[in-house]
Design a protein around this motif. Structure first.
Motif, PDB file in Angstrom:
ATOM      1  N   GLN A  21       0.770  -5.090  21.321  1.00  0.00           N
ATOM      2  CA  GLN A  21      -0.258  -5.937  21.888  1.00  0.00           C
ATOM      3  C   GLN A  21       0.464  -6.909  22.819  1.00  0.00           C
ATOM      4  O   GLN A  21       1.405  -7.576  22.398  1.00  0.00           O
ATOM      5  N   LYS A  55       0.169   3.861  12.287  1.00  0.00           N
ATOM      6  CA  LYS A  55       0.848   2.853  11.451  1.00  0.00           C
ATOM      7  C   LYS A  55       1.118   3.486  10.094  1.00  0.00           C
ATOM      8  O   LYS A  55       0.189   3.988   9.453  1.00  0.00           O
ATOM      9  N   THR A 101      -5.836 -10.394  11.866  1.00  0.00           N
ATOM     10  CA  THR A 101      -5.015  -9.219  11.550  1.00  0.00           C
ATOM     11  C   THR A 101      -4.350  -8.612  12.778  1.00  0.00           C
ATOM     12  O   THR A 101      -3.575  -7.664  12.654  1.00  0.00           O
ATOM     13  N   ASP A 102      -4.652  -9.144  13.960  1.00  0.00           N
ATOM     14  CA  ASP A 102      -3.900  -8.719  15.136  1.00  0.00           C
ATOM     15  C   ASP A 102      -3.915  -9.849  16.159  1.00  0.00           C
ATOM     16  O   ASP A 102      -4.674 -10.814  16.057  1.00  0.00           O
ATOM     17  N   ASP A 115       4.197  -3.509  15.552  1.00  0.00           N
ATOM     18  CA  ASP A 115       4.436  -3.352  14.120  1.00  0.00           C
ATOM     19  C   ASP A 115       5.710  -2.550  13.888  1.00  0.00           C
ATOM     20  O   ASP A 115       5.859  -1.470  14.443  1.00  0.00           O
ATOM     21  N   ARG A 121       0.894 -11.398   8.353  1.00  0.00           N
ATOM     22  CA  ARG A 121       1.454 -10.857   9.596  1.00  0.00           C
ATOM     23  C   ARG A 121       1.316 -11.868  10.728  1.00  0.00           C
ATOM     24  O   ARG A 121       2.255 -12.116  11.483  1.00  0.00           O
ATOM     25  N   ALA A 152      -7.540  -0.555  17.001  1.00  0.00           N
ATOM     26  CA  ALA A 152      -6.447  -1.295  17.646  1.00  0.00           C
ATOM     27  C   ALA A 152      -5.100  -0.818  17.123  1.00  0.00           C
ATOM     28  O   ALA A 152      -4.949  -0.528  15.928  1.00  0.00           O
ATOM     29  N   GLN A 153      -4.142  -0.705  18.024  1.00  0.00           N
ATOM     30  CA  GLN A 153      -2.775  -0.387  17.644  1.00  0.00           C
ATOM     31  C   GLN A 153      -1.854  -1.517  18.146  1.00  0.00           C
ATOM     32  O   GLN A 153      -2.311  -2.597  18.458  1.00  0.00           O
ATOM     33  N   THR A 154      -0.582  -1.211  18.240  1.00  0.00           N
ATOM     34  CA  THR A 154       0.384  -2.107  18.883  1.00  0.00           C
ATOM     35  C   THR A 154       1.299  -1.225  19.725  1.00  0.00           C
ATOM     36  O   THR A 154       1.332  -0.005  19.503  1.00  0.00           O
ATOM     37  N   ARG A 201       5.073   1.050  12.964  1.00  0.00           N
ATOM     38  CA  ARG A 201       4.618   2.082  13.919  1.00  0.00           C
ATOM     39  C   ARG A 201       5.859   2.684  14.577  1.00  0.00           C
ATOM     40  O   ARG A 201       6.282   2.259  15.656  1.00  0.00           O
ATOM     41  N   ARG A 222       0.833  -1.219   0.000  1.00  0.00           N
ATOM     42  CA  ARG A 222       0.000   0.000   0.000  1.00  0.00           C
ATOM     43  C   ARG A 222       0.863   1.264   0.000  1.00  0.00           C
ATOM     44  O   ARG A 222       0.408   2.330  -0.356  1.00  0.00           O
TER      45      ARG A 222
HETATM   46  C1  LIG Z   1      -1.942  -5.040  14.202  1.00  0.00           C
HETATM   47  C2  LIG Z   1      -2.611  -3.801  13.662  1.00  0.00           C
HETATM   48  O1  LIG Z   1      -1.654  -2.758  13.553  1.00  0.00           O
HETATM   49  C3  LIG Z   1      -3.707  -3.365  14.599  1.00  0.00           C
HETATM   50  O2  LIG Z   1      -4.456  -2.309  14.034  1.00  0.00           O
HETATM   51  C4  LIG Z   1      -3.225  -4.039  12.254  1.00  0.00           C
HETATM   52  O3  LIG Z   1      -4.217  -5.041  12.325  1.00  0.00           O
HETATM   53  C5  LIG Z   1      -2.172  -4.443  11.260  1.00  0.00           C
HETATM   54  O4  LIG Z   1      -2.842  -4.569  10.013  1.00  0.00           O
HETATM   55  P1  LIG Z   1      -1.949  -4.691   8.710  1.00  0.00           P
HETATM   56  O5  LIG Z   1      -2.896  -4.750   7.554  1.00  0.00           O
HETATM   57  O6  LIG Z   1      -1.156  -5.957   8.891  1.00  0.00           O
HETATM   58  O7  LIG Z   1      -1.090  -3.459   8.704  1.00  0.00           O
END
Ligand SMILES: C[C@](O)(CO)[C@H](O)COP(=O)(O)O
Ligand SMILES: Nc1ccn([C@@H]2O[C@H](COP(=O)(O)OP(=O)(O)OP(=O)(O)O)[C@@H](O)[C@H]2O)c(=O)n1
Length: 253
Positions: free
Chosen positions: A191, A234, A210-211, A131, A106, A187-189, A134, A40
């Motif tokens: 985690q 992110k 995805t998380d 991530d 991921r 949601a962020q990281t 981030r 992306r």
């Molecule tokens: C883990 C995450 O950052 C939480 O929002 C998100 O799910 C990562 O998604 P990605 O598509 O793998 O960036």
């Protein structure tokens, strides 16, 4: 195969009971999935190596853990085919271990990383999955997560309450409906979950979550939401890099 000791542990958690001796001297480890291609972002090479404030982007996320006394070790999960990592000097990172076991998703990269360190980490040790994309994780937010989750039976994540009105897309990129945003968080990281529970959850959840929290939720458990903010973005699309640079500059002052 489910670790036998985990089944009663998960049952206890579902009943809201905190099994004793879960916090005895638990160590904290960071695991950074960094095996993505950054599609992306549309760059010529993986976004985790794009220059940000004079460093490869991943450098900033790694630094947040290298400089925190509570973190014992940092595992970075790279693609086996990653030809960029060796081009940088990582000698300033004493805690760093490189795992060239990235997967197709991921979640697979994270699980591969957890499996690879099974002999180095105890079941009850904390894993902070963050991530590489981030780069602006602040000391204050990392401290906040560590403090909020330290005695939690399940674990938790940094997340930010949704501020925008949310729309679900219909045909032709037109609005189909408004999604009620009350109680919604992004949601962020990092985690943060205990090694044994997280590995088992990801083994059961499969590669498409995805998380990490999603995998824990699939066990019927409810991770803690620890309020974060927009600084912990992110870097996903091209314009995110400039925003991240602004946050890093602001936080360095
Ligand atoms: C883990 C995450 O950052 C939480 O929002 C998100 O799910 C990562 O998604 P990605 O598509 O793998 O960036
Ligand atoms: N198979 C994958 C996919 C992603 N990641 C990592 O997971 C983090 C968050 O993923 P994302 O922002 O989606 O990164 P990419 O997958 O590289 O981006 P894109 O989806 O645009 O290709 C990133 O640090 C990325 O390197 C990973 O380790 N292994």
């Amino acid at each position: 195969m489910t670790t036998p000791t985990l089944i009663p542990y998960i049952t206890h958690l579902k009943l809201g009971q905190i099994p004793n001796n879960t916090n005895h001297m638990s160590r904290h480890f960071a695991l950074l999935p960094a095996a993505g291609v950054g599609a992306r972002m549309g760059a010529d090479f993986p976004k985790q190596y794009l220059e940000l404030a004079g460093r490869p982007m991943i450098w900033h996320a790694l630094r947040a853990f290298e400089t925190h006394a509570a973190i014992s070790r940092i595992y970075v999960v790279l693609s086996a085919a990653d030809g960029y990592w060796e081009g940088y000097d990582w000698s300033g990172f004493a805690k760093l271990s490189v795992l060239r076991c990235g997967g197709e998703t991921r979640a697979q990269s994270v699980l591969n990383g957890l499996e690879a360190i099974a002999d180095e980490v105890a079941e009850q040790d904390w894993m902070l999955v963050h991530d590489a994309a981030r780069p602006c994780l602040s000391r204050a937010l990392l401290d906040k997560l560590l403090e909020a989750v330290r005695d939690d039976a399940v674990g938790g994540i940094l997340a930010a309450p949704v501020a925008d009105t949310l729309k679900r897309e219909g045909h032709g990129q037109r609005i189909r409906e408004t999604v009620p945003r009350q109680g919604l968080w992004g949601a962020q990281t990092p985690q943060m979950f205990r090694y044994g529970l997280l590995r088992e959850a990801l083994r059961r959840a499969g590669a498409e979550v995805t998380d990490e929290a999603s995998a824990i939720e699939h066990l019927g458990l409810s991770p803690l939401l620890v309020e974060s903010d927009a600084s912990n973005l992110k870097v996903t699309f091209p314009h995110d890099l400039e925003v991240a640079g602004w946050w890093l500059d602001r936080c360095s002052k």
